[in-house]
Design a protein around this motif. Structure first.
Motif, PDB file in Angstrom:
ATOM      1  N   ILE A  66       0.842  -1.195   0.000  1.00 24.61           N
ATOM      2  CA  ILE A  66       0.000   0.000   0.000  1.00 24.61           C
ATOM      3  C   ILE A  66       0.879   1.248   0.000  1.00 24.61           C
ATOM      4  N   LYS A  67       0.644   2.143  -0.947  1.00 22.90           N
ATOM      5  CA  LYS A  67       1.382   3.397  -0.977  1.00 22.90           C
ATOM      6  C   LYS A  67       1.025   4.247   0.245  1.00 22.90           C
ATOM      7  N   ASN A  68       1.972   5.074   0.652  1.00 20.57           N
ATOM      8  CA  ASN A  68       1.822   5.982   1.808  1.00 20.57           C
ATOM      9  C   ASN A  68       1.767   5.249   3.134  1.00 20.57           C
ATOM     10  N   LEU A  69       2.058   3.955   3.116  1.00 22.98           N
ATOM     11  CA  LEU A  69       2.091   3.183   4.354  1.00 22.98           C
ATOM     12  C   LEU A  69       3.459   2.526   4.444  1.00 22.98           C
ATOM     13  N   GLY A  70       4.376   3.187   5.149  1.00 24.95           N
ATOM     14  CA  GLY A  70       5.751   2.715   5.207  1.00 24.95           C
ATOM     15  C   GLY A  70       5.964   1.611   6.213  1.00 24.95           C
ATOM     16  N   ALA A  71       7.238   1.240   6.386  1.00 21.03           N
ATOM     17  CA  ALA A  71       7.589   0.147   7.293  1.00 21.03           C
ATOM     18  C   ALA A  71       7.247   0.488   8.740  1.00 21.03           C
ATOM     19  N   GLY A  72       7.420   1.762   9.138  1.00 14.59           N
ATOM     20  CA  GLY A  72       7.118   2.177  10.507  1.00 14.59           C
ATOM     21  C   GLY A  72       5.664   1.975  10.893  1.00 14.59           C
ATOM     22  N   PRO A  73       4.714   2.535  10.115  1.00 10.59           N
ATOM     23  CA  PRO A  73       3.304   2.311  10.417  1.00 10.59           C
ATOM     24  C   PRO A  73       2.902   0.840  10.413  1.00 10.59           C
ATOM     25  N   ILE A  74       3.455   0.063   9.494  1.00 11.06           N
ATOM     26  CA  ILE A  74       3.115  -1.363   9.433  1.00 11.06           C
ATOM     27  C   ILE A  74       3.575  -2.071  10.698  1.00 11.06           C
ATOM     28  N   THR A  75       4.802  -1.769  11.135  1.00  9.38           N
ATOM     29  CA  THR A  75       5.319  -2.379  12.365  1.00  9.38           C
ATOM     30  C   THR A  75       4.453  -2.004  13.563  1.00  9.38           C
ATOM     31  N   SER A  76       4.026  -0.739  13.624  1.00  8.11           N
ATOM     32  CA  SER A  76       3.184  -0.280  14.739  1.00  8.11           C
ATOM     33  C   SER A  76       1.838  -0.993  14.745  1.00  8.11           C
TER      34      SER A  76
END
Length: 454
Positions: free
Chosen positions: A118-128
């Motif tokens: 998903i664009k605009n959803l980086g590794a940081g948000p996914i990990t959170s």
């Protein structure tokens, strides 16, 4: 080649000599074979092919999920493999904030879309998201999601991406409502966090009941609004994923489409150059061009269920089809494959809206389909059709397929065969009703259908 001398260098790492045409393998009398290197590679590749074929045959969902994850950064390949999943009967589900992992994940006989695509959803948000889900269980609402994740790790842009790709559909299926509620929900969460930090809060917080979602019942919402149209939902999915996932504008095409337009756009780079092809595609983008002579032409970006390709409409054809050149227009196209400057293009010869594409269907038994006399009776029946006579007199059956955009093909449905068969161009007619009547009078079971089923 022949080895003329040798010298011991002790124990050293051994590498391929790297000859351009011949490879190193010692034969009798010091000669080196030229084919053993590629033979050993053939064995290795053959074994790998066997292994992957075994996995695909016995663990198709897991195999395709791993394959999709391996190319998650390549939208063209992801789209092609999703099309392969559809052909294998494997459904690829849209992302879900409560179930999706970072990569594509097998779930029963389905594959769950990975959050990393998903664009605009980086590794940081996914990990959170994954960490909060593991520690506190599934999310129950938009306010619950915002409360359990720091706004620095999951900002408004990332939340919008989750909403617009359908990742929150199981929390609230109305994506438009979620988008409207997003601002006031984030404000409420921020205010509530400050109140808790200062020792304030509501009764549910004091009694420790916020974990069972009672506290989130007090979260403010806007007035109910109507959800986005299916077309708007697909547009947003396309923008953020690079392709359609929950549906596709071409998915309403009947199974006859494969007979009418047997080529997929992803197959064009491997097709024979100058070959006339028929395809069903969606216009994604239009670039209008003016030639040095002042003539108008266009460069199109086309897409189908399997991939995309560039197409060129030269001035002569542009004047005939310019009224059809609209974004998101679904068309049946005729053209030739052209390769220039290491780029494959489709040179458009003609096009027709799929809504106007029709076909005549005749039902045949297996014996009839293999009986030349029956096929001759079929020709004779069509020969009595005035529209068939007109096209025959015009010698249309000897022309290229691209000249048939205003003709109607005859499709055979043969018993016990899952696929339809398109009869030769000499069977194409101009009026489906007259052709069906002629076939029925000759004892054939015939009807006519539209390409678009709904």
């Amino acid at each position: 080649m022949k080895i003329v001398g040798r010298k011991s260098l002790g124990e050293k790492a051994v590498f391929d000599i790297g000859l351009e045409r011949d490879h190193n393998f010692l034969l009798d009398k010091g000669y080196v074979a030229s084919n053993c290197f590629n033979k050993s590679h053939s064995v290795a590749y053959g074994y790998v092919t066997y292994q992957t074929a075994y996995l695909k045959a016995n663990y198709p969902v897991e195999y395709m999920a791993a394959l999709l994850s391996s190319v998650s950064g390549d939208q063209d390949k992801v789209q092609r493999y999703i099309a392969n999943c559809r052909s294998m009967g494997i459904q690829v589900l849209p992302p879900d904030v409560n179930s999706s992992g970072e990569d594509f994940t097998p779930r029963g006989k389905q594959i769950l879309f990975g959050l990393a695509a998903i664009k605009n959803l980086g590794a940081g948000p996914i990990t959170s998201i994954l960490q909060a889900r593991q520690e506190g269980g599934t999310f129950t609402s938009l306010s619950d999601l915002c409360s359990r994740l720091d706004s620095r790790s999951l900002n408004k842009k990332a939340l919008e991406a989750l909403i617009q790709t359908g990742a929150l559909d199981l929390l609230e299926p109305n994506r438009h409502q979620l988008m409207n509620d997003l601002d006031i929900t984030m404000e409420w969460v921020s205010r509530r966090a400050k109140e808790l930090a200062s020792g304030q809060g509501n009764l549910f917080d004091f009694f420790g009941e916020s974990s069972n979602n009672k506290a989130f019942d007090t979260a403010p919402t806007t007035n109910r609004v109507q959800d986005y149209s299916p077309q708007e939902k697909l547009r947003m999915e396309k923008e953020l994923l690079g392709f359609y996932i929950s549906d596709h504008p071409l998915s309403v095409i009947s199974r006859s489409a494969k007979v009418m337009a047997p080529i997929n756009l992803c197959d064009i780079p491997d097709s024979v150059e100058t070959k006339t092809v028929t395809a069903i595609a969606l216009i994604l983008d239009i670039k209008n061009v003016t030639t040095k002579k002042g003539d108008s032409m266009a460069i199109l970006q086309l897409e189908d269920l399997t991939g995309s390709t560039e197409a060129v409409v030269f001035p002569k054809i542009f004047d005939k089809v310019k009224h059809l050149l609209e974004k998101d227009k679904r068309l049946m196209i005729w053209g030739k494959i052209d390769r220039r400057d290491e780029q494959t293009q489709l040179i458009i010869d003609n096009m027709q809206p799929i809504e106007s594409v029709r076909m005549v269907r005749v039902e045949l038994t297996r014996d009839q389909a293999s009986d030349r006399q029956v096929l001759q009776q079929l020709k004779t029946a069509l020969n009595s059709n005035p529209s068939y006579e007109n096209s025959k007199q015009g010698n249309s059956y000897n022309r290229n397929e691209s000249d048939f955009s205003n003709k109607i093909p005859v499709i055979a449905s043969i018993e016990y065969m899952p696929k339809l068969v398109r009869l030769g161009n000499q069977f194409w007619v101009e009026d489906e009703e007259t052709a069906v009547k002629a076939l029925q009078q000759a004892g054939f079971k015939a009807s006519y259908d539209a390409l678009v089923t709904k």
